[in-house]
Each structure stands twice: as C-alpha cells, then as structure tokens.
Design an enzyme around this catalytic site. Structure first.
Site, mmCIF file in Angstrom:
data_model
loop_
_atom_site.group_PDB
_atom_site.id
_atom_site.type_symbol
_atom_site.label_atom_id
_atom_site.label_comp_id
_atom_site.label_asym_id
_atom_site.label_seq_id
_atom_site.Cartn_x
_atom_site.Cartn_y
_atom_site.Cartn_z
ATOM 1 N N ASP A 169 0.937 -1.346 -0.128
ATOM 2 C CA ASP A 169 -0.025 0.052 0.167
ATOM 3 C C ASP A 169 0.816 1.226 -0.006
ATOM 4 O O ASP A 169 0.627 1.937 -0.855
ATOM 5 C CB ASP A 169 -0.968 0.053 1.312
ATOM 6 C CG ASP A 169 -2.062 0.792 1.254
ATOM 7 O OD1 ASP A 169 -2.440 1.507 -0.055
ATOM 8 O OD2 ASP A 169 -2.725 1.148 2.214
ATOM 9 N N HIS A 252 -4.121 2.982 -7.023
ATOM 10 C CA HIS A 252 -5.463 2.446 -6.480
ATOM 11 C C HIS A 252 -6.473 2.444 -7.341
ATOM 12 O O HIS A 252 -7.412 1.573 -7.071
ATOM 13 C CB HIS A 252 -5.683 3.658 -5.133
ATOM 14 C CG HIS A 252 -4.866 3.400 -3.931
ATOM 15 N ND1 HIS A 252 -3.456 3.591 -3.667
ATOM 16 C CD2 HIS A 252 -5.147 2.719 -2.981
ATOM 17 C CE1 HIS A 252 -3.140 3.376 -2.633
ATOM 18 N NE2 HIS A 252 -4.081 2.819 -1.977
ATOM 19 N N HIS A 255 -6.177 -1.103 -8.271
ATOM 20 C CA HIS A 255 -6.697 -1.757 -7.252
ATOM 21 C C HIS A 255 -8.035 -2.022 -7.026
ATOM 22 O O HIS A 255 -8.658 -3.011 -7.115
ATOM 23 C CB HIS A 255 -6.281 -1.441 -5.945
ATOM 24 C CG HIS A 255 -7.052 -1.774 -4.913
ATOM 25 N ND1 HIS A 255 -8.302 -1.389 -4.481
ATOM 26 C CD2 HIS A 255 -6.525 -3.021 -4.002
ATOM 27 C CE1 HIS A 255 -8.645 -1.837 -3.431
ATOM 28 N NE2 HIS A 255 -7.833 -2.689 -3.085
ATOM 29 N N HIS A 269 -5.644 -5.686 0.598
ATOM 30 C CA HIS A 269 -5.648 -4.430 -0.259
ATOM 31 C C HIS A 269 -4.194 -4.081 -0.691
ATOM 32 O O HIS A 269 -4.215 -3.766 -1.815
ATOM 33 C CB HIS A 269 -5.931 -3.256 0.827
ATOM 34 C CG HIS A 269 -6.185 -1.867 0.311
ATOM 35 N ND1 HIS A 269 -6.880 -1.557 -0.667
ATOM 36 C CD2 HIS A 269 -4.981 -1.086 0.474
ATOM 37 C CE1 HIS A 269 -6.564 -0.283 -0.763
ATOM 38 N NE2 HIS A 269 -5.375 0.007 -0.148
#
Length: 367
Positions: A169, A252, A255, A269
C-alpha cells in the site's frame, strides 16, 4: 491556487507504547469508551487495561462490522455513561467504527492499530458497510484522529504478511502523489497538496527502499528493530499523509478495478495495490532502473508481481479489459495521471506488467 494538507493531531510510536494509552487519552478527556475487537479482547485485554491505568473507562467489544447499526449502538452506550473520548483498538473496521462514533458524539478519538497493513489509522475517513458486510458508503470526517498510538511490539507479533501488505500500500504513495503534483490534481481534500505532502510521500518511498527488506526479516522473527520501526512509520504515518495530502492516482484505481473479480477477494488491499504499482510503471514513462528496482524489491519482500499472484492465473483478455474499464470509471483517481488514460492503455499495462513479472520471477528463483 489554494493547497491543503491534513494530519492526525498527534502520532505516538514505539515498542510498548500501549503503556502510555491512558496518558494520551487524558489529554482530551477524563473518561473514555474503549472499543476492542476479538483479537484484542483475547490477546491484549490486560495490556489495554493496564495502559489505561486509572482513567475511568468502559471496555466494549466491537460487534464485527462497521455498520450504521453498530455505530448507533455504541453512540447510545457512550451517551448512557460519561465518555468524553472514544478509543479504537484493533483492526481496520474497529478503527473506522471508533472514528465514526466519535464523529457522531462530537468528541476526540484515539486510534490504536494492531497491524501495519494499511495507512488507514491516520485518515479522516470511515468505510461504512451493511450489517451483512456489503459496502454501503464512505464517511468523510471533518478531522483526522486526535491521537494515533502504534505499539510496534504488538505489530511485530502479527503474521508478517500484514506488514508486507502495508508495504505494498505504501509503495504506491510517492508514485501517486508525484502524478498529482505534476497534474496539480486534488488530494483527499479536493485541493492540490503542499510541498510538505509531496516531500513526505518521497520519504515514504525512500524509507521502504532502504529498510523494507530488513523490516520483513524482523517481522518474520516477531522482533522490533530500527528498520522495523522505520517501515511501520512509513506504512502508517508517511503513507497516510502521502495519500490524503498528496493524492491518489493510477495504482489505487487499478486496485479498485481488480476488486470486481471475485478471485482477488482473498488477497489483502496492499497486495492488490502492488499490482497497481507495477502496472502503473508501464502507464508512465519510468526509467528502466526504477522498473528494475521496484520488481526486485517486490520479489525480495514477497509482494505480488504477476496476476497469478493475486488469483488471476489464466485470466481472459475479456475479463482483464473489464478490470481496465472499472479502473477508468468516471471519478476514478486514475484521471489524476498527468496524461489521458483509457481502458485500452490500462489493459496493455496490466499485460506488460504481468509478463515482466513472470520473467523476473523466473530469474529471481534461479538466484
């Protein structure tokens, strides 16, 4: 042009920091509602109570879902007592619930994460779900937590996969903030970030590159070392400041696109964000040295570099294009990239990143 950066009010980190919990809460209130999850209740109950010391408190076990029903239940509990602050000790949903409860009560909130797997502890955001666990809405809060207290001795006892996911992350932080800086795109406040935010995002990246491998080694042994401390700070504080005050972009968004495929739901995540990072390398004009650096780093610490690493071995081009289309949906942060990004180019980037990942994994395994 106005620029804006947002920060938690106070950040405390170190081995056995939990022992100072009461001292930190007493800065804001004379009594507290303390929300703990099942892991904390089973493994850290006595440490939490000891850390609170003489501070009057009500210890309440989290119901398991950050839903409006759970928030309403806890607000009613707090109102029936004399809690002047809310403390959340546990994982992401526990922390998000504590933030939301404090917001509704209009009181301070102290966040105590037990993992370094995301940058959520410092953020002014709660993700609200239905009671059965379906995403419902984002609750954007007017301020960040008053205190974030990170006990690295607790973090070190968690399975190392959580730390590595947090590194994944955090790895996106500088790449995305840099795209936003060039584009002058808005951060989580809707305004461009400050030079401080962009500098902290770069510090996050540099910290991971220098200490990430050593931190994983410490995590595998369940011990706290200087490298472990540095990376926990990067995962939690620097990444949190970087994404909120620097901004999000392609990593992101990719993602988010990957999450439409059920096969990816078993992965954390940060593991899916890591695929967003390697794909973003092929969306932007990165030097070959940096591409090599990122792949080598991911392989060394155990982050995914291929689609098979997140459950998508043999995925069809049709389904991969659906991921690309979702990543490019209106309002997605991929549109913060300095140049126009279309689903076709995201599809190409995913294919190229996957092929490069497979090639490098083969070479890495020979070493």
């Amino acid at each position: 042009m106005l620029t804006t950066a947002i920060f938690p009010g106070r950040y405390v980190q170190g081995a056995h920091a939990l022992a100072s919990l009461g001292e930190e809460v007493e800065r804001f209130a004379t009594a507290a509602l303390v929300l703990i999850d099942g892991f904390v209740d089973g493994q850290l109950h006595d440490s939490v109570v000891a850390g609170l010391g003489a501070l009057p408190h009500r210890l309440e076990r989290f119901g398991g879902e950050c839903s409006q029903n759970e928030i309403d239940r806890l607000v009613a509990l707090a109102k029936s007592g004399e809690a002047g602050a809310v403390v959340g000790v546990g994982g992401g949903k526990t922390m998000d619930t504590a933030k939301a409860v404090a917001h509704e009560l209009g009181c301070p909130v102290v966040i105590v994460p037990t993992l370094a797997s995301t940058d959520a502890p410092c953020s002014a955001l709660s993700v609200i779900y239905t009671p059965d666990g379906q995403f419902e809405r984002y609750l954007v809060l007017p301020r960040n937590p008053d205190v974030v207290l990170v006990d690295t001795a607790v973090i070190a006892k968690a399975p190392v996969r959580f730390l590595v996911a947090g590194i994944g992350d955090a790895l996106a932080t500088w790449f995305e903030a840099e795209s936003c800086r060039i584009r002058r795109a808005g951060n989580m406040t809707g305004r461009p970030g400050t030079m401080t935010a962009y500098a902290l995002a770069r510090l996050c990246y540099d910290t991971l590159m220098e200490y990430g491998r050593l931190a994983k080694t410490a995590g595998e042994q369940g011990v706290v070392t200087p490298a472990f401390e540095h990376v926990v700070e990067a995962n939690t504080l620097l990444s949190g400041l970087g994404f909120e005050s620097g901004g999000l972009a392609a990593c992101h968004a990719i993602h988010n696109g990957l999450t439409i495929l059920e096969e990816t739901h078993a992965y954390w995540h940060g593991e899916k964000v890591a695929i967003g990072v390697v794909a973003a390398l092929f969306l932007t004009d990165q030097p070959a040295e940096r591409v090599e650096e990122i792949y080598d780093f991911c392989l060394d610490v155990g982050l995914p570099v291929t689609l098979a690493d997140i459950g998508l071995e043999g995925i069809s081009d049709e389904r991969l294009m659906q991921v690309a289309e979702a990543a490019c949906a209106p309002g997605e942060t991929i549109h913060h990239e300095p140049h126009e990004v279309k689903p076709e180019t995201v599809f190409w980037a995913l294919k190229a990143a996957d092929a490069e990942g497979r090639r490098r994994k083969e070479f890495h395994e020979l070493l």
